[in-house]
Structures are given as structure tokens and as C-alpha cells.
Motif scaffolding. Structure first.
Motif, short mmCIF file in Angstrom:
data_model
loop_
_atom_site.label_atom_id
_atom_site.label_comp_id
_atom_site.label_asym_id
_atom_site.label_seq_id
_atom_site.Cartn_x
_atom_site.Cartn_y
_atom_site.Cartn_z
N ARG A 95 1.87 15.32 -4.96
CA ARG A 95 2.11 14.96 -3.57
C ARG A 95 1.08 13.95 -3.06
NH1 ARG A 95 2.08 19.97 -0.10
NH2 ARG A 95 1.17 21.11 -1.86
N GLY A 96 -0.18 14.15 -3.49
CA GLY A 96 -1.23 13.20 -3.07
C GLY A 96 -1.02 11.82 -3.67
N SER A 97 -0.46 11.76 -4.88
CA SER A 97 -0.27 10.47 -5.56
C SER A 97 0.95 9.71 -5.05
CB SER A 97 -0.13 10.69 -7.07
OG SER A 97 -1.28 11.31 -7.61
N ALA A 98 1.93 10.44 -4.54
CA ALA A 98 3.18 9.80 -4.11
C ALA A 98 2.93 8.74 -3.03
CB ALA A 98 4.16 10.85 -3.60
N ALA A 99 1.94 8.97 -2.20
CA ALA A 99 1.64 8.02 -1.12
C ALA A 99 1.03 6.73 -1.64
CB ALA A 99 0.69 8.67 -0.11
N GLN A 100 0.66 6.71 -2.92
CA GLN A 100 -0.01 5.54 -3.49
C GLN A 100 0.97 4.53 -4.10
OE1 GLN A 100 -2.51 7.69 -6.20
NE2 GLN A 100 -4.13 7.97 -4.69
N VAL A 101 2.25 4.82 -4.03
CA VAL A 101 3.26 3.90 -4.56
C VAL A 101 3.84 3.11 -3.39
CG1 VAL A 101 5.41 3.68 -5.85
CG2 VAL A 101 3.79 5.50 -6.44
N PRO A 102 3.51 1.83 -3.29
CA PRO A 102 4.01 1.05 -2.15
C PRO A 102 5.52 0.84 -2.24
CG PRO A 102 2.13 -0.02 -3.22
CD PRO A 102 2.60 1.06 -4.14
N ALA A 103 6.14 0.74 -1.11
CA ALA A 103 7.58 0.44 -1.07
C ALA A 103 7.79 -1.05 -1.29
CB ALA A 103 8.15 0.85 0.28
N PRO A 104 8.88 -1.45 -1.97
CA PRO A 104 9.17 -2.88 -2.13
C PRO A 104 9.34 -3.52 -0.75
CG PRO A 104 10.59 -1.53 -3.54
CD PRO A 104 9.89 -0.59 -2.61
N GLN A 105 8.93 -4.78 -0.65
CA GLN A 105 9.06 -5.50 0.61
C GLN A 105 9.58 -6.90 0.34
OE1 GLN A 105 5.83 -5.42 3.40
NE2 GLN A 105 5.07 -3.45 2.67
N THR A 106 10.38 -7.40 1.24
CA THR A 106 10.89 -8.77 1.15
C THR A 106 10.45 -9.54 2.38
OG1 THR A 106 12.82 -8.12 -0.17
CG2 THR A 106 12.94 -10.22 1.00
N THR A 107 9.86 -10.71 2.16
CA THR A 107 9.41 -11.57 3.25
C THR A 107 10.31 -12.80 3.30
OG1 THR A 107 7.12 -10.86 2.90
CG2 THR A 107 7.46 -12.88 4.17
N GLU A 108 10.91 -13.04 4.45
CA GLU A 108 11.74 -14.22 4.64
C GLU A 108 10.83 -15.36 5.09
OE1 GLU A 108 14.92 -14.46 3.95
OE2 GLU A 108 15.26 -12.33 3.51
N ILE A 109 10.58 -16.31 4.16
CA ILE A 109 9.74 -17.45 4.48
C ILE A 109 10.49 -18.41 5.42
CG2 ILE A 109 8.47 -19.40 3.49
CD1 ILE A 109 7.30 -16.66 2.81
N GLY A 110 11.80 -18.45 5.26
CA GLY A 110 12.67 -19.29 6.08
C GLY A 110 14.09 -19.06 5.61
N PRO A 111 15.07 -19.73 6.23
CA PRO A 111 16.46 -19.58 5.78
C PRO A 111 16.60 -19.94 4.30
CG PRO A 111 16.36 -20.73 7.88
CD PRO A 111 14.95 -20.64 7.39
N GLY A 112 17.15 -19.03 3.52
CA GLY A 112 17.35 -19.27 2.11
C GLY A 112 16.10 -19.21 1.26
N ALA A 113 14.99 -18.76 1.83
CA ALA A 113 13.71 -18.71 1.10
C ALA A 113 13.10 -17.34 1.28
CB ALA A 113 12.75 -19.78 1.61
N ARG A 114 12.95 -16.62 0.19
CA ARG A 114 12.41 -15.27 0.31
C ARG A 114 11.48 -14.95 -0.87
NH1 ARG A 114 17.67 -14.75 -0.99
NH2 ARG A 114 18.19 -14.57 1.20
N ILE A 115 10.52 -14.08 -0.57
CA ILE A 115 9.63 -13.55 -1.60
C ILE A 115 9.71 -12.03 -1.53
CG2 ILE A 115 7.26 -13.35 -2.44
CD1 ILE A 115 6.69 -16.04 -1.12
N SER A 116 10.05 -11.43 -2.66
CA SER A 116 10.09 -9.97 -2.73
C SER A 116 8.85 -9.47 -3.47
CB SER A 116 11.35 -9.51 -3.47
OG SER A 116 12.51 -9.89 -2.75
N GLN A 117 8.23 -8.46 -2.91
CA GLN A 117 7.06 -7.83 -3.55
C GLN A 117 7.52 -6.52 -4.15
OE1 GLN A 117 3.60 -9.04 -3.20
NE2 GLN A 117 3.29 -7.63 -4.88
#
Length: 443
Positions: A95-117
Motif C-alpha cells: 500500500r505504501g509503494s502504490a503511491a510511488q507509481v506516477p499516473a501517465p500524463q499527456t501535455t498538449e504543447i499545441g494543436p496536433g502536438a503532444r508529449i505523453s509521459q
């Protein structure tokens, strides 16, 4: 324990670091020895491992790859109370370790341009579990659970062969491994185990891993430094450290009990008290002497407490205590202060912080749900303890469409020309030339 009196001193950051009690010579010697041991394993494989088992563990002719029946026998015969404690610890650490896994994130740099982490688990992990002076079954939980939570699907475990158990890995360690579903276990100890996990040993079916983790003595910690760059490693979790910051409100017996509790790990263990109360320092010294003489591992404790790495440090005030602690950057930091919760945020460099006199390091060693594999030797100034993130690799996934590339086109060309790397810009321009050619052909 010796006393270091810093009262009245006006120490610069460099001077503060110089005042920290460390057994520097022991670490230098361990690094030289670890280099030789790891290289022997890299070149000699199983032969070197058997030679080291005979020299360091007094074991010959043992099964280096632990047979499945040994794991099954250990799981079936483990004391029910120990099994229940292990199962509870597994649940808490999971349970303590579960919080250490970040959720995937997507950043929209602009229309048609994205970076997913995204966070990708390594393919294979190797965990080392000490078994010499103390068979650390709890370390099986602390290493394996975060790797499993991270999504690692192949885990190899190494622990020293035990002369007292006919060359087998300690049965409680095997039981913990079995409870976690680990079936790839090797009877290999010390720096040699780190080398074997990093380089692999084809003769015993041990494939190289991607990340090596686990606590140990200074030789194990030094071996991680030797293989760094070949594999990923967690922090160099060497001989244990405890630093207690206490004021006049502290209970000297609890402080003494906690210092002794960590000193029993190893002769190289560090136990340090920092206080602005001379009276408390005197009372703690008395209680440490009494407890150290009565404990089961009195000889080991005495060696640790009398070593250059252990001390009672007298300071002028809380600010000086904070500065000293942050310079030391202990593996374990306990705060026995009247305002411990409020003060905790100012103690920024520590592997783990234990707040208040009802939160001893022993709790973190077993049942807190936190991880007990932590950086030592001052590495907590820049390194973290073991967690699910140890086995994860952050990756950026970049996706642009043609229109988005067009909006970045001029910038790429300008910077590539400025850096005299014109082919970079040409690679972008080629996409527009190809479009223009296609359009002209169509017309």
C-alpha cells in the motif's frame, strides 16, 4: 560513545561537513575489496562464486540456484507468527509503494502536438538480501514488493548461503520469498552477489538484471558503485545509520534504546545523538552504556558505539542541530522534540524521517509500510530510498502532426544553423519538400 562539542563554533557548510562522524577509511577499504570481488565474478563465474562462498561463508558444495523444494519447505515450516507478520508487512509495504507509481500524463504543447509521459518498469530486477549477522527476511518484502508494484515481471533474489543451514539460504528469507511468489533464488553473498546479478552467471542460469537493489554492509554498498553504469542501482545502502535530534523534553531511555537498536546491526553501524541539552546528553550516555551491556549482541553494539562513526554531538541550539543533521544526511533520522511534527519540514536531508518518540526506526524496519532500504554515507543529500520508482524509467512519447511541425519548423532550422548542425534543420525541411513535390505532381 565519544562526545563532539560544537557549542560556540561558527561553522561554514564545509566545516559542518568536516565535523560529521564517519568511518571514511572503512569505506575506502571496502571499495577496493569490492572491485576485486566483482571482477572475479565477472571473469570467473561459478568458480569464483564457490571460492568466495568458501572464504566468506564457510560453505562448500552447496546448490547455488536454490531448488524449488527448499522454498516450499521453508514456506511450510515457517513459524505461524512470523508468517503472519510477513504477510502484514507485505500488505503495508504494498500500500505504501502504490503511491510511488506516477499516473501517465499527456501535455498538449499545441494543436496536433503532444508529449505523453509514461513510466515503464525495467524488464528484470535483482535484489540482494543480507543474511550474515542478521537474516533480514523483512528486506525481502522491502525489495520485492516495490518491484512488483512497479510492474517488474522477472525478479532474481540473492542471499548468502548459511553454514548453519547446510549451505542453504536462511529459511526465513526463503519463506518470505515464497510468500511473494519468487522462485528464482540464489545462494550467493556479499559483493559477489552484486557482481553476479549485474553480469550474470551462465553456468548457473543467472541472466543479468537491469536494476540491482538491496541493503548490506559497506562491501555490498561499494559493489553497487563498482557495477553502476552496467546496471541501474538503488542508493548505496551500506552499514546502517541512525541520527537522533533531541531536546530537553526527550526521554533519555527511549533515545538510548533507539541508538542501541541500530548499533546491533553491525560493528560498522553509526549511532549519533545531536542535542542542545548537556543534561540529556549525559543521561543518554548513561542509559546507552547500561543497555549496550545487557543486549544480546553486546560485543557488536560496543564496537559500533565506540567506533569513529558514532558520537554524541552537543550544539548551541535548534538551528545548529538542523544544520548538522542536514549536513550529515542520515539514513534514519529520529526527531525527539517537543514540536517534532512542526519541526520535521526543516530537516530536509534524510533517507527517512521518524517523527516523535512513538515512531522508532524499528517500526520502519518492519511494519510502518515505508521502505527500510535507504541511502547511507551522506547520500540522502541527493538520493532517495528504495521505492517502486527505483524500478521505473520515465519515458516521453512525442507525437506531432504536419501542421504542428510547421509551427515549430522555423525554430528548428534557426537553432540547428546556430549550432552548425544543418542536417537537423534539413530533416525537418525534407518533410515539407516531400509535401510540395507530391502536391506539384498531383497538380
Amino acid at each position: 560513545m565519544r562526545t563532539i562539542d560544537l557549542r560556540g563554533e561558527s561553522l561554514t557548510p564545509v566545516g559542518m561537513l568536516a565535523s560529521v562522524p564517519r568511518a571514511a577509511q572503512a569505506r575506502a577499504e571496502a571499495l577496493a575489496a569490492a572491485e576485486t570481488i566483482v571482477d572475479d565474478v565477472r571473469t570467473g563465474g561459478e568458480v569464483a562464486l564457490r571460492d568466495q562462498a568458501e572464504r566468506f561463508d564457510r560453505v562448500t558444495g552447496h546448490a547455488i540456484r536454490v531448488p524449488a523444494e527448499h522454498l516450499a519447505q521453508a514456506a511450510a515450516s515457517v513459524d505461524p507468527e512470523v508468517r503472519a507478520a510477513l504477510e502484514s508487512a507485505i500488505d503495508r509495504v504494498r500500500r505504501g509503494s502504490a503511491a510511488q507509481v506516477p499516473a501517465p500524463q499527456t501535455t498538449e504543447i499545441g494543436p496536433g502536438a503532444r508529449i505523453s509521459q509514461r513510466w515503464q518498469p525495467v524488464t528484470r530486477a535483482g535484489v540482494y538480501i543480507p543474511g550474515g549477522k542478521a537474516p533480514l527476511a523483512s528486506s525481502v518484502v522491502m525489495n520485492v514488493v516495490p518491484a512488483q508494484v512497479a510492474g517488474v515481471t522477472s525478479i532474481a533474489l540473492a542471499s548468502p548461503p548459511q553454514a548453519a543451514h547446510d549451505g542453504r539460504v536462511h529459511p526465513t528469507i526463503l519463506a518470505a520469498a515464497a510468500l511473494l511468489g519468487i522462485d528464482e533464488v540464489y545462494a550467493i553473498g556479499g559483493a559477489g552477489a552484486i557482481g553476479a546479478l549485474a553480469y550474470g552467471v551462465p553456468g548457473i542460469g543467472l541472466d543479468p538484471v537491469d536494476v540491482v537493489s538491496g541493503p548490506g554492509n559497506n562491501y555490498v554498498a561499494s559493489a553497487k558503485r563498482v557495477v553502476a553504469g552496467v546496471v541501474g542501482t538503488d542508493s548505496e545502502a551500506g552499514a546502517t545509520e541512525i541520527l537522533i535530534v533531541a531536546d530537553e523534553s526527550a526521554d533519555p531511555d527511549l533515545v538510548a534504546a533507539d541508538l542501541v537498536s541500530q548499533a546491533e546491526h553491525d560493528e560498522q553501524a553509526s549511532a549519533v545523538l545531536v542535542t542542545d541539552s548537556a543534561e540529556l546528553a549525559e543521561r543518554v550516555a548513561e542509559r546507552v552504556a547500561e543497555r549496550a551491556a545487557q543486549t544480546r549482541h553486546a560485543e557488536r553494539v560496543a564496537a559500533a558505539l565506540s567506533g569513529p562513526q558514532s558520537a554524541i554531538v552537543l550544539v548551541d541550539d535548534r538551528a545548529m542541530a538542523e544544520a548538522f543533521s542536514n549536513a550529515y544526511a542520515p539514513e534514519h533520522l529520529e526527531l525527539h522534540l517537543v514540536d517534532a511534527s512542526a519541526a520535521a519540514e526543516r530537516f530536509t536531508s534524510a533517507g527517512a524521517v521518524f517523527v516523535g518518540d512513538q515512531t522508532p526506526v524499528s517500526l520502519g524496519d518492519y511494519m510502518a509500510g515505508s521502505n527500510h532500504v535507504l541511502p547511507t554515507g551522506g547520500q540522502a543529500r541527493y538520493a532517495a530510498g528504495l521505492g517502486a520508482y527505483t524500478f521505473l524509467r520515465p519515458q516521453q512519447v512525442i507525437e506531432y502532426d504536419h501542421a504542428a511541425l510547421a509551427r515549430a519548423r522555423a525554430g528548428v532550422v534557426a537553432l540547428s544553423d546556430a549550432e552548425v548542425l544543418p542536417a537537423h534543420g534539413e530533416a525537418v525541411e525534407a518533410r515539407f519538400a516531400a509535401r510540395s513535390g507530391s502536391a506539384a505532381a498531383a497538380g
